[in-house]
Motif scaffolding. Structure first.
Motif, PDB file in Angstrom:
ATOM      1  N   THR A  62     -44.421  28.845   5.037  1.00 37.72           N
ATOM      2  CA  THR A  62     -43.352  27.857   5.215  1.00 37.72           C
ATOM      3  C   THR A  62     -42.493  28.088   6.455  1.00 37.72           C
ATOM      4  O   THR A  62     -41.571  27.323   6.715  1.00 37.72           O
ATOM      5  CB  THR A  62     -42.437  27.866   3.979  1.00 37.72           C
ATOM      6  N   THR A  63     -42.772  29.125   7.233  1.00 34.62           N
ATOM      7  CA  THR A  63     -41.974  29.398   8.432  1.00 34.62           C
ATOM      8  C   THR A  63     -42.157  28.277   9.455  1.00 34.62           C
ATOM      9  O   THR A  63     -43.291  27.917   9.780  1.00 34.62           O
ATOM     10  CB  THR A  63     -42.391  30.743   9.058  1.00 34.62           C
ATOM     11  N   PRO A  64     -41.062  27.716   9.978  1.00 33.72           N
ATOM     12  CA  PRO A  64     -41.180  26.607  10.939  1.00 33.72           C
ATOM     13  C   PRO A  64     -41.631  27.077  12.317  1.00 33.72           C
ATOM     14  O   PRO A  64     -41.654  28.280  12.610  1.00 33.72           O
ATOM     15  CB  PRO A  64     -39.753  26.041  10.986  1.00 33.72           C
ATOM     16  N   GLY A  65     -41.948  26.105  13.175  1.00 33.19           N
ATOM     17  CA  GLY A  65     -42.328  26.424  14.549  1.00 33.19           C
ATOM     18  C   GLY A  65     -43.819  26.634  14.714  1.00 33.19           C
ATOM     19  O   GLY A  65     -44.585  26.669  13.746  1.00 33.19           O
ATOM     20  N   ILE A  66     -44.235  26.799  15.974  1.00 30.74           N
ATOM     21  CA  ILE A  66     -45.657  26.986  16.286  1.00 30.74           C
ATOM     22  C   ILE A  66     -46.188  28.270  15.662  1.00 30.74           C
ATOM     23  O   ILE A  66     -47.267  28.288  15.059  1.00 30.74           O
ATOM     24  CB  ILE A  66     -45.865  27.004  17.814  1.00 30.74           C
ATOM     25  N   LYS A  67     -45.417  29.363  15.811  1.00 29.15           N
ATOM     26  CA  LYS A  67     -45.852  30.635  15.232  1.00 29.15           C
ATOM     27  C   LYS A  67     -46.007  30.525  13.731  1.00 29.15           C
ATOM     28  O   LYS A  67     -46.959  31.045  13.150  1.00 29.15           O
ATOM     29  CB  LYS A  67     -44.850  31.735  15.588  1.00 29.15           C
ATOM     30  N   GLY A  68     -45.056  29.825  13.087  1.00 31.55           N
ATOM     31  CA  GLY A  68     -45.119  29.656  11.642  1.00 31.55           C
ATOM     32  C   GLY A  68     -46.355  28.883  11.218  1.00 31.55           C
ATOM     33  O   GLY A  68     -47.022  29.238  10.238  1.00 31.55           O
ATOM     34  N   ARG A  69     -46.680  27.815  11.972  1.00 33.97           N
ATOM     35  CA  ARG A  69     -47.865  27.017  11.629  1.00 33.97           C
ATOM     36  C   ARG A  69     -49.148  27.816  11.826  1.00 33.97           C
ATOM     37  O   ARG A  69     -50.090  27.705  11.031  1.00 33.97           O
ATOM     38  CB  ARG A  69     -47.888  25.737  12.464  1.00 33.97           C
ATOM     39  N   LEU A  70     -49.184  28.610  12.886  1.00 34.94           N
ATOM     40  CA  LEU A  70     -50.372  29.448  13.125  1.00 34.94           C
ATOM     41  C   LEU A  70     -50.527  30.491  12.032  1.00 34.94           C
ATOM     42  O   LEU A  70     -51.639  30.768  11.567  1.00 34.94           O
ATOM     43  CB  LEU A  70     -50.264  30.112  14.499  1.00 34.94           C
ATOM     44  N   THR A  71     -49.405  31.096  11.635  1.00 37.09           N
ATOM     45  CA  THR A  71     -49.446  32.092  10.562  1.00 37.09           C
ATOM     46  C   THR A  71     -49.930  31.466   9.264  1.00 37.09           C
ATOM     47  O   THR A  71     -50.779  32.025   8.562  1.00 37.09           O
ATOM     48  CB  THR A  71     -48.046  32.711  10.354  1.00 37.09           C
ATOM     49  N   ALA A  72     -49.387  30.282   8.933  1.00 38.43           N
ATOM     50  CA  ALA A  72     -49.800  29.590   7.707  1.00 38.43           C
ATOM     51  C   ALA A  72     -51.281  29.247   7.754  1.00 38.43           C
ATOM     52  O   ALA A  72     -52.004  29.414   6.761  1.00 38.43           O
ATOM     53  CB  ALA A  72     -48.966  28.325   7.524  1.00 38.43           C
ATOM     54  N   ALA A  73     -51.760  28.792   8.912  1.00 36.73           N
ATOM     55  CA  ALA A  73     -53.178  28.443   9.049  1.00 36.73           C
ATOM     56  C   ALA A  73     -54.055  29.670   8.854  1.00 36.73           C
ATOM     57  O   ALA A  73     -55.113  29.590   8.211  1.00 36.73           O
ATOM     58  CB  ALA A  73     -53.424  27.825  10.422  1.00 36.73           C
ATOM     59  N   PHE A  74     -53.601  30.818   9.387  1.00 36.65           N
ATOM     60  CA  PHE A  74     -54.384  32.049   9.230  1.00 36.65           C
ATOM     61  C   PHE A  74     -54.493  32.442   7.762  1.00 36.65           C
ATOM     62  O   PHE A  74     -55.581  32.704   7.253  1.00 36.65           O
ATOM     63  CB  PHE A  74     -53.758  33.185  10.034  1.00 36.65           C
ATOM     64  N   PHE A  75     -53.368  32.478   7.075  1.00 35.29           N
ATOM     65  CA  PHE A  75     -53.384  32.936   5.679  1.00 35.29           C
ATOM     66  C   PHE A  75     -54.140  31.964   4.778  1.00 35.29           C
ATOM     67  O   PHE A  75     -54.811  32.383   3.835  1.00 35.29           O
ATOM     68  CB  PHE A  75     -51.961  33.155   5.168  1.00 35.29           C
ATOM     69  N   LYS A  76     -54.045  30.668   5.067  1.00 36.77           N
ATOM     70  CA  LYS A  76     -54.843  29.703   4.309  1.00 36.77           C
ATOM     71  C   LYS A  76     -56.327  29.899   4.601  1.00 36.77           C
ATOM     72  O   LYS A  76     -57.167  29.809   3.713  1.00 36.77           O
ATOM     73  CB  LYS A  76     -54.415  28.280   4.665  1.00 36.77           C
ATOM     74  N   GLY A  77     -56.628  30.182   5.870  1.00 31.67           N
ATOM     75  CA  GLY A  77     -58.014  30.354   6.270  1.00 31.67           C
ATOM     76  C   GLY A  77     -58.691  31.541   5.614  1.00 31.67           C
ATOM     77  O   GLY A  77     -59.883  31.511   5.332  1.00 31.67           O
ATOM     78  N   VAL A  78     -57.910  32.610   5.379  1.00 25.44           N
ATOM     79  CA  VAL A  78     -58.502  33.802   4.758  1.00 25.44           C
ATOM     80  C   VAL A  78     -58.370  33.761   3.244  1.00 25.44           C
ATOM     81  O   VAL A  78     -58.657  34.735   2.556  1.00 25.44           O
ATOM     82  CB  VAL A  78     -57.869  35.106   5.304  1.00 25.44           C
TER      83      VAL A  78
END
Length: 267
Positions: A62-78
């Motif tokens: 749920t962290t906002p911003g580009i870094k937050g979206r990348l982090t969310a995508a990584f954790f969803k991906g794994v």
């Protein structure tokens, strides 16, 4: 993760693995691993053949911003599942429900029994709750896993990994706790199951075992660091005061000497 990240990890770090045959090719299983580094979340799920589902704090999603979206995508991906940790008990129950759901789908559920990363490379007491309750509620085998030297690849707080370290994964034989099935509300049984798993992780990893929780160890280390910082500042202040006193004494001596010279010249 497996098609892109795994080959890169093998090229740059040449990780080794022992005991992968102990993970069943199909069917439910629980992986219980020590936790030395953030990089554990890369090496373990990327290098195993089967997909491993872990739980992760909701802030990662749920962290906002580009870094937050990348982090969310990584954790969803794994395959990691978000858990809201705003309430300790609620978070624990949510983690248990998530774990049971993964097992009921016939998949592999991963858990770090210590609850957090080790602050100093030692193995700490396993937390009673998620691991044991999911195991006893489902009857799924628990497979102990030891991450080796990942804290040297990426020490806590370090962003760029060290490429000169070769980490490893050592996987133990499955532990069967079916004799305790249905006793997931007995705290003494939960502690016994957790301790047995932690002993196997200790045996596989070779880590020194400390019979306190890692969270308590982190608090203790933080307090010791705070005290050491205070002592260092006090020492620096004392040294500065001594230096200023010495300079003042030298200045007074020079003034006294200058006064005597003027007095001699006047005479």
């Amino acid at each position: 993760m497996k098609m892109i990240v795994a080959p890169l990890l093998r090229i740059f770090f040449r990780p080794w693995m022992e005991g992968e045959e102990n993970i069943p090719d199909e069917g439910p299983a629980i992986l219980a691993s020590n936790h030395l580094s953030f990089s554990d979340s890369f090496f373990l799920p990327a290098l195993l053949k089967r997909r491993v589902t872990f739980i992760a704090k909701a802030e990662y999603f749920t962290t906002p911003g580009i870094k937050g979206r990348l982090t969310a995508a990584f954790f969803k991906g794994v395959g990691q599942l978000p858990v809201d940790r705003s309430g300790a008990r609620g978070a624990g129950e949510a983690a248990i429900r998530s774990g049971i759901a993964v097992i009921e789908r016939g998949e592999v559920f991963g858990v770090y029994p210590e609850g957090t990363r080790s602050p100093d490379g030692k193995l700490y007491r396993g937390k009673v709750g998620g691991l044991a309750r999911v195991a006893l509620a489902t009857g799924a085998p628990v497979i102990p896993v030891a991450m080796i030297d990942t804290e040297k690849v990426q020490p806590p707080g370090q962003v760029i990994p060290n490429f000169g370290v070769r980490p490893g994964i050592r996987i133990g034989r499955p532990l069967d706790f079916s004799r305790y099935q249905g006793m997931e509300n007995d705290r003494f049984i939960l502690r016994s199951v957790t301790d047995e798993v932690m002993y196997e992780i200790m045996r596989l990893s070779g880590q020194e075992y400390v019979d306190i929780y890692a969270t308590a160890a982190k608090r203790q280390l933080a307090e010791e660091k705070k005290a050491a910082d205070a002592d260092r500042k006090a020492q620096q202040k004392a040294e500065k005061a001594a230096e200023e006193a010495e300079k003042a004494a030298e200045k007074a001596a020079e003034q006294e000497k200058s006064g005597e010279q003027e007095k001699d010249a006047g005479a």
